[in-house]
Design a protein around this motif. Structure first.
Motif, PDB file in Angstrom:
ATOM      1  N   VAL A 140     -16.682 -23.388 -34.682  1.00 56.40           N
ATOM      2  CA  VAL A 140     -15.772 -23.564 -34.006  1.00 56.40           C
ATOM      3  C   VAL A 140     -14.477 -24.341 -34.537  1.00 56.40           C
ATOM      4  O   VAL A 140     -13.181 -24.036 -34.193  1.00 56.40           O
ATOM      5  N   VAL A 141     -14.854 -25.066 -35.517  1.00 52.74           N
ATOM      6  CA  VAL A 141     -13.780 -25.759 -36.437  1.00 52.74           C
ATOM      7  C   VAL A 141     -12.869 -24.709 -37.071  1.00 52.74           C
ATOM      8  O   VAL A 141     -11.678 -24.676 -37.088  1.00 52.74           O
ATOM      9  N   ARG A 142     -13.404 -23.680 -37.621  1.00 51.67           N
ATOM     10  CA  ARG A 142     -12.616 -22.576 -38.259  1.00 51.67           C
ATOM     11  C   ARG A 142     -11.585 -21.992 -37.153  1.00 51.67           C
ATOM     12  O   ARG A 142     -10.691 -21.578 -37.381  1.00 51.67           O
ATOM     13  N   ILE A 143     -12.235 -21.598 -36.053  1.00 53.66           N
ATOM     14  CA  ILE A 143     -11.339 -21.133 -35.016  1.00 53.66           C
ATOM     15  C   ILE A 143     -10.173 -22.029 -34.935  1.00 53.66           C
ATOM     16  O   ILE A 143      -8.751 -21.752 -34.848  1.00 53.66           O
ATOM     17  N   ARG A 144     -10.283 -23.279 -34.826  1.00 50.80           N
ATOM     18  CA  ARG A 144      -9.330 -24.284 -34.494  1.00 50.80           C
ATOM     19  C   ARG A 144      -8.177 -24.358 -35.946  1.00 50.80           C
ATOM     20  O   ARG A 144      -7.238 -24.642 -35.863  1.00 50.80           O
ATOM     21  N   VAL A 145      -8.941 -24.345 -37.234  1.00 48.52           N
ATOM     22  CA  VAL A 145      -8.023 -24.220 -38.122  1.00 48.52           C
ATOM     23  C   VAL A 145      -7.369 -23.064 -38.255  1.00 48.52           C
ATOM     24  O   VAL A 145      -5.929 -23.094 -38.600  1.00 48.52           O
ATOM     25  N   ASN A 146      -7.884 -21.896 -37.927  1.00 46.22           N
ATOM     26  CA  ASN A 146      -6.866 -20.806 -37.843  1.00 46.22           C
ATOM     27  C   ASN A 146      -5.755 -20.867 -36.917  1.00 46.22           C
ATOM     28  O   ASN A 146      -4.665 -20.415 -37.236  1.00 46.22           O
ATOM     29  N   ARG A 147      -5.863 -21.591 -35.741  1.00 49.82           N
ATOM     30  CA  ARG A 147      -4.852 -21.822 -34.807  1.00 49.82           C
ATOM     31  C   ARG A 147      -3.891 -22.494 -35.413  1.00 49.82           C
ATOM     32  O   ARG A 147      -2.519 -22.500 -35.398  1.00 49.82           O
ATOM     33  N   LEU A 148      -4.272 -23.913 -36.444  1.00 51.32           N
ATOM     34  CA  LEU A 148      -3.397 -24.655 -36.823  1.00 51.32           C
ATOM     35  C   LEU A 148      -2.436 -24.024 -37.785  1.00 51.32           C
ATOM     36  O   LEU A 148      -1.365 -24.213 -38.262  1.00 51.32           O
ATOM     37  N   LEU A 149      -3.379 -23.111 -38.588  1.00 52.64           N
ATOM     38  CA  LEU A 149      -2.435 -22.284 -39.780  1.00 52.64           C
ATOM     39  C   LEU A 149      -1.620 -21.453 -39.296  1.00 52.64           C
ATOM     40  O   LEU A 149      -0.757 -20.957 -40.030  1.00 52.64           O
ATOM     41  N   ALA A 150      -1.483 -21.131 -38.121  1.00 55.80           N
ATOM     42  CA  ALA A 150      -0.706 -20.062 -37.397  1.00 55.80           C
ATOM     43  C   ALA A 150       0.544 -20.937 -36.989  1.00 55.80           C
ATOM     44  O   ALA A 150       1.701 -20.226 -36.917  1.00 55.80           O
ATOM     45  N   LEU A 151       0.676 -22.228 -36.890  1.00 53.29           N
ATOM     46  CA  LEU A 151       1.811 -23.097 -36.489  1.00 53.29           C
ATOM     47  C   LEU A 151       2.456 -23.424 -37.996  1.00 53.29           C
ATOM     48  O   LEU A 151       2.100 -23.609 -38.901  1.00 53.29           O
ATOM     49  N   PRO A 152       3.804 -24.020 -37.638  1.00 54.90           N
ATOM     50  CA  PRO A 152       4.604 -24.384 -38.721  1.00 54.90           C
ATOM     51  C   PRO A 152       3.934 -25.696 -39.242  1.00 54.90           C
ATOM     52  O   PRO A 152       3.263 -26.353 -38.277  1.00 54.90           O
ATOM     53  N   ARG A 153       4.087 -26.161 -40.288  1.00 59.91           N
ATOM     54  CA  ARG A 153       3.764 -27.453 -40.889  1.00 59.91           C
ATOM     55  C   ARG A 153       4.045 -28.448 -39.969  1.00 59.91           C
ATOM     56  O   ARG A 153       3.068 -29.381 -39.679  1.00 59.91           O
ATOM     57  N   GLU A 154       5.175 -28.686 -39.678  1.00 60.30           N
ATOM     58  CA  GLU A 154       5.731 -29.702 -38.659  1.00 60.30           C
ATOM     59  C   GLU A 154       5.213 -29.737 -37.368  1.00 60.30           C
ATOM     60  O   GLU A 154       5.082 -31.006 -36.807  1.00 60.30           O
ATOM     61  N   GLN A 155       4.588 -28.692 -36.976  1.00 65.06           N
ATOM     62  CA  GLN A 155       3.918 -28.752 -35.539  1.00 65.06           C
ATOM     63  C   GLN A 155       2.392 -29.109 -35.569  1.00 65.06           C
ATOM     64  O   GLN A 155       1.661 -29.163 -34.580  1.00 65.06           O
TER      65      GLN A 155
END
Length: 657
Positions: A140-155
């Motif tokens: 579950v954490v990895r899925i959320r990490v992948n979602r965050l990595l898809a966002l720009p750093r400031e988001q």
């Protein structure tokens, strides 16, 4: 006579009949059995201890795999923090590092799960479930990490990043209860490994606290800001926990072998001094309003190598545990081999004593047993050959020879009774009158029995039937003589050979012969009967039965004409009625005693049963009657198997053409 005097006389009598060699042989047998039992018990005990030591080694490998899995997940957490700091597009090198640490975590968890699941008795069922939960949480954490990595750093909000770090910490913490449970099992197997096991576990905890200490700076590094009060409090808590773990390790390491001293020296110098000093300096910079001019990547590059001595010290402790467990296992193996040698010597002594015992006692008893078994099978042709034994053994062979003589006399009497019983059976009359249109399957349980069958020619038609007297063997055979006389008298007294009237007259004759009713309370004197009169002129059968049915089949249909529910000569007198059965071409008729239907057999030992019997009739009714007789006998024998015959068996079949 007093009891003590009686015991003394018994002992003297016993002693006077035994030679010194026999008494010595008996004592040797008893002593050898005791030695053998004690040796086997000791050998089994030593084998269990060795097996437990071997199993403790396997459990220790589970413990090692648990710590490795924790370390792998911690490394994935550090790589995740470093990767989340990067802006889009994420550098390929960082993504490759993250994938590598992720694969290493999965591989370590998979190895741990395989070891936990390999235990056949399910001892680690709860721990295996906990590993699965940790793996699921990590997914579950990895899925959320992948979602965050898809966002720009400031988001990538600080709250979302902190949640990721907290969830990764939670996944790592789930391995500590697993390590505790497995470590406790190792210590139970070898208490001498307790200190090294505790230091290895505390080293793993120290590694985790050191990792957490560094992760508390991640938010400030990412936002280029000052540490918050909450982060300062978390850092102080990690400092306190690290100090506790350091105190525990240093208090226990003083008594360890010299080989462990370099590892603790390296741990003290590289982490407790250099590593914590670096963290103190970074904390001072991060406590300024403008924050520390550091990135998570730079901090990790400086801090993680300083944590390496923690892992080295942990591995050093694990190696010491492995050495201790192998030493304990080898000692148990040596003890097992020594015990096996004792068992071999004891077994040799035991075999010698057994041979002696066999020569003196077992061999003559075996010969006597063979003689008795041969007599039970009717092999009475020769006297029992006996060697020159003494005492009770010779008396045993004398008794066997006497028993043979008695059995031989009884066999002659039984054979004579069988000859007399067969003389009343109407085989010749039935063969002359019915020929190939009939068969009789008559199988007494013993040489003689309580079943017989009748046939009588008459002006108005032939009469035939089967009778099952209570009892079997000689008592049943004697009852057949009485029953045959009663039926013969009833047939002569009934005009037209009416079956129901014959049964009623037979019942009256039996009661008159046996006298008062109270005689029936002691012995069973009743009999089942089924009588059929063949009326060829009117093309019909007249049937009457007492607990015996008439079966009829044309190969596609089976009909059962049931008799009265009370037997002839029963305590309560029954009523018997005639049943008219039309004669039709292609039909075969059967009278059967309950010995066939009740015969035990099959996989569950149930009776043959009416359903199986009727199906056998349906399948074979159109065969020649000689073939049917063979099929019936074979079917019953196959169903019966190795079980003994339960009762006398009689089947009478006929066909009217």
């Amino acid at each position: 006579m007093h009891l003590t005097e009686h015991r003394a006389e018994t002992f003297d009598l016993f002693s006077s009949r035994m030679s010194i060699g026999q008494r010595l042989g008996a004592l040797t047998v008893v002593a050898s059995c005791l030695i053998l039992a004690l040796t086997c018990a000791l050998l089994w005990h030593q084998w269990r201890i060795y097996s437990d030591a071997e199993r403790t080694l396997d459990v220790f490998e589970m413990f090692r795999e648990t710590l490795v899995a924790m370390d792998a997940v911690s490394a994935e957490r550090a790589s995740t923090n470093e990767t989340l700091e990067a802006d889009l597009p994420i550098p390929a090198a960082r993504m490759a590092t993250l994938r590598k640490t992720t694969d290493e975590s999965d591989l370590a968890i998979e190895r741990l799960s395989e070891r936990l699941g390999a235990d056949g008795n399910g001892q680690w069922k709860m721990e295996l479930a906990a590993v699965s939960q940790a793996q699921a949480a990590l997914s579950v954490v990895r899925i959320r990490v992948n979602r965050l990595l898809a966002l720009p750093r400031e988001q990538r909000t600080s709250r979302a990043l902190d949640n990721i770090i907290g969830q990764m910490d939670g996944a790592v913490s789930q391995f500590f209860p697993i390590a505790d449970a497995i470590g406790l099992s190792v210590v139970r197997g070898d208490a001498d490994a307790q200190d090294e096991m505790q230091m290895a576990r505390h080293s793993a905890m120290l590694r985790e606290q050191a990792e957490l200490l560094g992760s508390h700076f991640t938010g400030a590094f990412r936002a280029h800001r000052q540490l918050t009060a909450g982060e300062q409090l978390a850092i102080e808590r990690s400092y306190g926990r690290i100090d506790q773990l350091r105190s525990f390790i240093e208090s226990r390491i003083a008594d360890r072998p010299k080989s462990a001293q370099p590892a603790i020296s390296q741990l003290t110098r590289r982490y407790f001094v250099d590593g914590l000093s670096y963290v103190v300096a970074v904390r001072a910079l991060a406590s300024r309003p403008e924050g520390a001019a550091l990135t998570t990547r730079k901090f990790v590059q400086q801090y993680v190598p300083l944590m390496r001595p923690i892992v080295d010290f942990r591995d050093q402790m694990l190696d010491l545990v492995d050495t201790e467990l192998n030493r304990h296992r080898d000692a148990m193996l040596a003890s097992l081999i020594g015990t096996s040698g004792i068992a071999l010597v004891t077994g040799s002594v035991f075999l010698f004593v057994v041979c002696l015992f066999r020569q003196r006692v077992i061999r003559p008893l075996a010969e006597a047993t063979q003689a008795i078994v041969a007599m039970s099978k009717g092999n009475l042709g020769e006297y029992i050959p006996a060697r020159a034994y003494r005492g009770e053994i010779q008396a045993l062979f004398d008794s066997v020879n006497t028993l043979r003589t008695v059995i031989l006399d009884r066999k002659h009497a039984r054979d004579y009774a069988s000859l007399i019983q067969r003389a009343i059976l109407p085989d010749r009359l039935m063969q002359a009158a019915l020929g190939e249109d009939h068969f009789v399957l008559w199988k007494p349980r013993d040489v003689v029995g309580g079943d017989f069958y009748i046939y009588r020619e008459g002006e108005d038609g032939d009469l035939l039937g089967v009778i099952d007297c209570a009892g079997h063997g000689p008592p049943g055979a004697l009852m057949t003589m009485l029953a045959f006389a009663a039926i013969d008298q009833a047939i002569d007294s009934v005009q037209g050979h009416d079956p129901a009237a014959i049964l009623r007259n037979t019942d009256a004759a039996m009661r008159a012969m046996l006298g008062r009713d109270r005689f029936n309370e002691v012995l069973a004197t009743s009999m089942d009967a089924g009588l059929v009169r063949i009326d060829r002129k009117r093309r019909r059968l007249i049937f009457s039965g007492a607990k015996i049915s008439l079966f009829a089949s044309d190969g596609s249909e089976v009909r059962e004409y049931k008799g009265n529910r009370r037997a002839v000569g029963d305590r309560r007198q029954g009523e018997y009625d005639d049943i008219e059965v039309p004669l039709q071409d292609g039909w075969t008729f059967y009278l059967c005693t309950d010995g066939f239907l009740d015969q035990a057999g099959g996989p569950h030992g149930f009776g043959f049963g009416t359903n199986r019997f009727t199906e056998m009739l349906r399948s074979n009714a159109n065969r020649p009657l000689d073939d049917q007789a063979r099929v019936f006998s074979t079917s019953l024998a196959e169903y019966q198997g190795d079980l003994p015959q339960r009762d006398d068996i009689t089947v009478l079949s006929f066909r009217i053409n």
